[in-house]
Design an enzyme around this catalytic site. Structure first.
Site, PDB file in Angstrom:
ATOM      1  CB  CYS A  21      -0.944  -0.005   1.195  1.00 48.54           C
ATOM      2  SG  CYS A  21      -1.981  -1.476   1.279  1.00 48.54           S
ATOM      3  CG  HIS A  63     -13.434  13.153  -5.970  1.00 45.60           C
ATOM      4  ND1 HIS A  63     -14.645  12.739  -5.476  1.00 45.60           N
ATOM      5  CD2 HIS A  63     -13.308  12.551  -7.175  1.00 45.60           C
ATOM      6  CE1 HIS A  63     -15.226  11.934  -6.355  1.00 45.60           C
ATOM      7  NE2 HIS A  63     -14.442  11.803  -7.392  1.00 45.60           N
ATOM      8  CD  GLU A 100      -8.351   0.933   3.002  1.00 43.52           C
ATOM      9  OE1 GLU A 100      -7.895   1.994   3.439  1.00 43.52           O
ATOM     10  OE2 GLU A 100      -7.780  -0.161   3.151  1.00 43.52           O
TER      11      GLU A 100
END
Ligand SMILES: [Zn+2]
Length: 108
Positions: A21, A63, A100
Site C-alpha cells: 500500500c 476526491h 475501505e
C-alpha cells in the site's frame, strides 16, 4: 431506537513504508453512521438532516488525498478522524464504520 445512513467518498492514499500500500492508489470508502436516540415524537431525526450533516463532514475529504491530512491514513486512522469530526456535529451517540473497498472495515 437506532437509525443508520450510508454515504460514500472516493479518496487517494498511500501508507508510507508499506510493501503493498506504499504506492498511491484510491478507494471508494463507504461510511456507515448509526445513531441512537429517542423517537417518542415520531422520529429520532429526519434522515435528510442526518445525511446533510454527514455529507458536510465528508465533503471536506471527497476526491482528496488522505495523506494531506493524516501521516498514516490507515482505515483505522481515517475512522478515528471522521469520528472526531462527526462528534462535533451530531447531537447523538453514534457508531461509525468505514469500509475501505469491499469486505474490509474499521468501526468505532
Ligand atoms: Zn489503500
Amino acid at each position: 431506537m437506532r437509525l443508520g445512513v450510508s454515504e460514500y467518498v472516493d479518496c487517494a492514499h498511500f501508507l508510507p513504508g508499506h510493501p503493498k500500500c506504499g504506492q498511491i492508489h484510491g478507494h471508494t470508502y463507504k461510511v456507515d453512521v448509526e445513531i441512537e436516540g429517542d423517537h417518542s415524537k415520531g422520529m429520532v431525526v429526519d434522515f435528510a438532516d442526518l445525511r446533510a450533516q454527514i455529507r458536510g463532514v465528508l465533503a471536506e475529504f471527497d476526491h482528496r488525498n488522505w495523506n494531506d491530512v493524516l501521516d498514516y491514513p490507515s482505515v483505522e486512522n481515517i475512522c478515528e478522524l471522521l469520528h472526531r469530526r462527526l462528534a462535533q456535529k451530531l447531537a447523538f451517540s453514534f457508531t461509525i464504520r468505514i469500509w475501505e473497498g469491499h469486505g474490509k472495515f474499521a468501526e468505532m
